[in-house]
Design a protein around this motif. Structure first.
Motif, PDB file in Angstrom:
ATOM      1  N   ALA A  21      44.734  48.946   3.655  1.00 48.33           N
ATOM      2  CA  ALA A  21      44.724  47.701   4.271  1.00 48.33           C
ATOM      3  C   ALA A  21      45.455  47.885   5.726  1.00 48.33           C
ATOM      4  O   ALA A  21      45.282  47.298   6.605  1.00 48.33           O
ATOM      5  N   SER A  22      46.055  49.104   5.914  1.00 50.42           N
ATOM      6  CA  SER A  22      47.008  49.342   6.883  1.00 50.42           C
ATOM      7  C   SER A  22      46.387  49.376   8.073  1.00 50.42           C
ATOM      8  O   SER A  22      46.823  49.020   9.272  1.00 50.42           O
ATOM      9  N   PHE A  23      45.267  50.095   8.162  1.00 50.44           N
ATOM     10  CA  PHE A  23      44.351  50.457   9.558  1.00 50.44           C
ATOM     11  C   PHE A  23      43.822  49.087   9.960  1.00 50.44           C
ATOM     12  O   PHE A  23      44.176  48.749  11.117  1.00 50.44           O
ATOM     13  N   PHE A  24      43.490  48.361   9.019  1.00 52.89           N
ATOM     14  CA  PHE A  24      42.902  46.788   9.617  1.00 52.89           C
ATOM     15  C   PHE A  24      43.983  45.976  10.003  1.00 52.89           C
ATOM     16  O   PHE A  24      44.049  45.171  10.929  1.00 52.89           O
ATOM     17  N   MET A  25      45.328  46.151   9.429  1.00 48.60           N
ATOM     18  CA  MET A  25      46.541  45.264   9.759  1.00 48.60           C
ATOM     19  C   MET A  25      47.039  45.705  10.965  1.00 48.60           C
ATOM     20  O   MET A  25      47.203  44.966  11.998  1.00 48.60           O
ATOM     21  N   LEU A  26      46.923  46.994  11.630  1.00 46.17           N
ATOM     22  CA  LEU A  26      47.321  47.543  12.849  1.00 46.17           C
ATOM     23  C   LEU A  26      46.128  46.997  13.713  1.00 46.17           C
ATOM     24  O   LEU A  26      46.712  46.686  14.861  1.00 46.17           O
ATOM     25  N   LEU A  27      45.254  47.292  13.517  1.00 46.43           N
ATOM     26  CA  LEU A  27      44.237  46.201  14.428  1.00 46.43           C
ATOM     27  C   LEU A  27      44.361  44.833  14.685  1.00 46.43           C
ATOM     28  O   LEU A  27      44.191  44.408  15.648  1.00 46.43           O
ATOM     29  N   ILE A  28      44.702  44.226  13.578  1.00 51.08           N
ATOM     30  CA  ILE A  28      45.062  42.612  14.086  1.00 51.08           C
ATOM     31  C   ILE A  28      46.210  42.789  14.677  1.00 51.08           C
ATOM     32  O   ILE A  28      46.227  41.721  15.469  1.00 51.08           O
ATOM     33  N   ILE A  29      47.325  43.430  14.406  1.00 56.22           N
ATOM     34  CA  ILE A  29      48.627  43.272  15.075  1.00 56.22           C
ATOM     35  C   ILE A  29      48.338  43.604  16.630  1.00 56.22           C
ATOM     36  O   ILE A  29      48.639  43.077  17.500  1.00 56.22           O
ATOM     37  N   MET A  30      47.389  44.611  16.754  1.00 55.05           N
ATOM     38  CA  MET A  30      47.004  44.983  18.393  1.00 55.05           C
ATOM     39  C   MET A  30      46.213  44.132  19.195  1.00 55.05           C
ATOM     40  O   MET A  30      46.537  43.912  20.296  1.00 55.05           O
ATOM     41  N   LEU A  31      45.389  43.271  18.567  1.00 55.75           N
ATOM     42  CA  LEU A  31      44.218  42.636  19.082  1.00 55.75           C
ATOM     43  C   LEU A  31      44.543  41.036  18.828  1.00 55.75           C
ATOM     44  O   LEU A  31      43.991  40.251  19.992  1.00 55.75           O
ATOM     45  N   TRP A  32      45.586  40.724  18.129  1.00 55.94           N
ATOM     46  CA  TRP A  32      45.812  39.146  18.022  1.00 55.94           C
ATOM     47  C   TRP A  32      46.526  38.833  19.309  1.00 55.94           C
ATOM     48  O   TRP A  32      47.314  39.178  19.794  1.00 55.94           O
ATOM     49  N   PRO A  33      45.823  37.746  19.887  1.00 53.44           N
ATOM     50  CA  PRO A  33      46.464  37.099  21.241  1.00 53.44           C
ATOM     51  C   PRO A  33      48.015  36.563  20.907  1.00 53.44           C
ATOM     52  O   PRO A  33      48.261  36.143  19.611  1.00 53.44           O
ATOM     53  N   SER A  34      48.558  36.603  22.014  1.00 52.65           N
ATOM     54  CA  SER A  34      50.109  36.225  21.997  1.00 52.65           C
ATOM     55  C   SER A  34      49.909  34.734  21.879  1.00 52.65           C
ATOM     56  O   SER A  34      49.074  33.926  22.485  1.00 52.65           O
ATOM     57  N   PHE A  35      51.057  34.091  21.542  1.00 49.06           N
ATOM     58  CA  PHE A  35      51.276  32.688  21.522  1.00 49.06           C
ATOM     59  C   PHE A  35      51.707  32.218  22.663  1.00 49.06           C
ATOM     60  O   PHE A  35      52.595  32.532  23.422  1.00 49.06           O
ATOM     61  N   LYS A  36      51.037  31.276  23.218  1.00 51.19           N
ATOM     62  CA  LYS A  36      51.332  30.759  24.520  1.00 51.19           C
ATOM     63  C   LYS A  36      52.567  29.852  24.602  1.00 51.19           C
ATOM     64  O   LYS A  36      52.696  29.092  23.645  1.00 51.19           O
ATOM     65  N   GLY A  37      53.535  30.205  25.489  1.00 55.08           N
ATOM     66  CA  GLY A  37      54.802  29.478  25.534  1.00 55.08           C
ATOM     67  C   GLY A  37      55.776  29.996  24.612  1.00 55.08           C
ATOM     68  O   GLY A  37      55.388  31.075  24.004  1.00 55.08           O
ATOM     69  N   PRO A  38      56.846  29.350  24.610  1.00 55.49           N
ATOM     70  CA  PRO A  38      57.967  29.719  23.679  1.00 55.49           C
ATOM     71  C   PRO A  38      57.752  29.471  22.170  1.00 55.49           C
ATOM     72  O   PRO A  38      56.873  28.462  22.098  1.00 55.49           O
TER      73      PRO A  38
END
Length: 126
Positions: free
Chosen positions: A97-114
């Motif tokens: 699962a580590s490869f897919f988790m790294l992809l999720i971490i890299m591609l998931w958008p940032s939370f807008k605002g604080p």
């Protein structure tokens, strides 16, 4: 302009507080890839059972330990930036699962605002 307290390379690579943008995460991962490539290439070029192989082995050990810690805390900060719990970093130790988790971490958008982990990406947390 004065630097913010707690910011800088030490915060980026070794502190767990705050948030980390996708771009900063990718650059830091590239940094560790290059750092780990140096003793690895020395080990590949060394003759078996030679002092150079021993030195390269110690180099791999002494660069892997800080790199592993750094990747874990950077991944936690990246998950914080996405608004996800940092405990999900545990998935990185599961080989399938580590490869897919790294992809999720890299591609998931940032939370807008604080959010509860900090005011904005690439800044120390509260």
């Amino acid at each position: 302009m004065a630097r913010r307290p707690g910011s800088g390379m030490r915060w980026l690579l070794f502190s767990v507080s705050g948030r980390l943008s996708r771009r900063a995460y990718a650059w830091a991962m590239l940094f560790w890839t290059v750092v780990l490539a140096i003793p690895t290439s020395a080990a590949v070029q060394a003759a078996p059972d030679s002092p150079a192989m021993t030195t390269a082995g110690f180099g791999i050990i002494f660069t892997f330990l800080p790199a592993a810690w750094s990747v874990a805390v950077m991944s936690i900060k990246r998950l914080h930036d996405a608004g996800l719990p940092g405990v999900l970093v545990g998935v990185l130790v599961v080989p399938a699962a580590s490869f897919f988790m790294l992809l999720i971490i890299m591609l998931w958008p940032s939370f807008k605002g604080p959010n509860r982990h900090g005011p904005a990406p690439d800044h120390p947390g509260y």
